[in-house]
Design a protein around this motif. Structure first.
Motif, short mmCIF file in Angstrom:
data_model
loop_
_atom_site.label_atom_id
_atom_site.label_comp_id
_atom_site.label_asym_id
_atom_site.label_seq_id
_atom_site.Cartn_x
_atom_site.Cartn_y
_atom_site.Cartn_z
N ARG A 29 0.83 -1.21 0.00
CA ARG A 29 0.00 0.00 0.00
C ARG A 29 0.86 1.25 0.00
N ALA A 30 1.95 1.24 0.77
CA ALA A 30 2.85 2.40 0.81
C ALA A 30 3.49 2.62 -0.57
N ALA A 31 3.87 1.55 -1.24
CA ALA A 31 4.47 1.67 -2.58
C ALA A 31 3.45 2.23 -3.56
N ALA A 32 2.21 1.78 -3.48
CA ALA A 32 1.16 2.27 -4.38
C ALA A 32 0.92 3.76 -4.16
N ILE A 33 0.88 4.18 -2.91
CA ILE A 33 0.70 5.60 -2.60
C ILE A 33 1.88 6.40 -3.15
N GLY A 34 3.09 5.88 -2.99
CA GLY A 34 4.28 6.56 -3.51
C GLY A 34 4.22 6.72 -5.02
N ARG A 35 3.79 5.67 -5.73
CA ARG A 35 3.68 5.76 -7.19
C ARG A 35 2.62 6.78 -7.59
N LYS A 36 1.49 6.81 -6.88
CA LYS A 36 0.44 7.79 -7.19
C LYS A 36 0.94 9.22 -6.97
N GLU A 37 1.67 9.43 -5.89
CA GLU A 37 2.20 10.78 -5.62
C GLU A 37 3.22 11.18 -6.67
N ASP A 38 4.07 10.24 -7.09
CA ASP A 38 5.06 10.52 -8.13
C ASP A 38 4.37 10.89 -9.44
N THR A 39 3.34 10.14 -9.80
CA THR A 39 2.59 10.43 -11.02
C THR A 39 1.94 11.81 -10.93
N ARG A 40 1.36 12.13 -9.78
CA ARG A 40 0.73 13.43 -9.60
C ARG A 40 1.74 14.56 -9.75
N ARG A 41 2.93 14.38 -9.16
CA ARG A 41 3.97 15.41 -9.28
C ARG A 41 4.34 15.62 -10.75
N LYS A 42 4.49 14.52 -11.49
CA LYS A 42 4.86 14.63 -12.90
C LYS A 42 3.78 15.34 -13.71
N ILE A 43 2.53 15.05 -13.42
CA ILE A 43 1.43 15.70 -14.13
C ILE A 43 1.41 17.19 -13.83
N ILE A 44 1.58 17.54 -12.57
CA ILE A 44 1.57 18.95 -12.17
C ILE A 44 2.74 19.69 -12.83
N LEU A 45 3.94 19.10 -12.75
CA LEU A 45 5.10 19.76 -13.35
C LEU A 45 4.95 19.87 -14.87
N GLY A 46 4.40 18.83 -15.49
CA GLY A 46 4.17 18.89 -16.93
C GLY A 46 3.20 20.00 -17.30
N GLY A 47 2.15 20.15 -16.52
CA GLY A 47 1.19 21.22 -16.76
C GLY A 47 1.81 22.60 -16.58
N LEU A 48 2.64 22.72 -15.56
CA LEU A 48 3.33 24.00 -15.34
C LEU A 48 4.27 24.32 -16.49
N LEU A 49 4.98 23.30 -16.97
CA LEU A 49 5.91 23.52 -18.08
C LEU A 49 5.15 23.91 -19.35
N LEU A 50 4.05 23.23 -19.63
CA LEU A 50 3.26 23.58 -20.81
C LEU A 50 2.71 25.01 -20.70
N ASP A 51 2.21 25.36 -19.54
CA ASP A 51 1.68 26.71 -19.34
C ASP A 51 2.79 27.75 -19.54
#
Length: 89
Positions: A29-51
């Motif tokens: 469960r901890a690993a799954a949460i870590g992967r979700k948080e990593d994915t969320r960070r990448k999406i946010i940073l990608g959105g910021l870069l595109l903007d």
């Protein structure tokens, strides 16, 4: 101290196995949460870069250079026909 009975040994083994199963579940469960948080960070940073690239030519150049680094064909294919929509600031 009396010698342990076979039943007591089996009971202790069962408790250990249950504890190991709970630990394995918690780790998964901890690993799954870590992967979700990593994915969320990448999406946010990608959105910021595109903007930023839409509004600032410096970031547009950075984005262009980063896109040249895409190595996998399946990843590059996602960007076929895609263009950055430039906003006028």
């Amino acid at each position: 101290m009396p010698a342990p009975t076979p039943e007591a040994i089996e009971k202790a083994k069962k408790r250990v196995a249950q504890a190991q199963a709970r630990l394995q579940d918690l780790n998964a469960r901890a690993a799954a949460i870590g992967r979700k948080e990593d994915t969320r960070r990448k999406i946010i940073l990608g959105g910021l870069l595109l903007d930023a690239a839409e509004k600032d030519q410096r970031f547009e150049g950075v984005l262009s250079e980063l896109m040249k680094r895409i190595a996998r064909d399946q990843d590059r294919k996602v960007f076929d026909g895609w263009a950055l929509s430039r906003e006028k600031a």
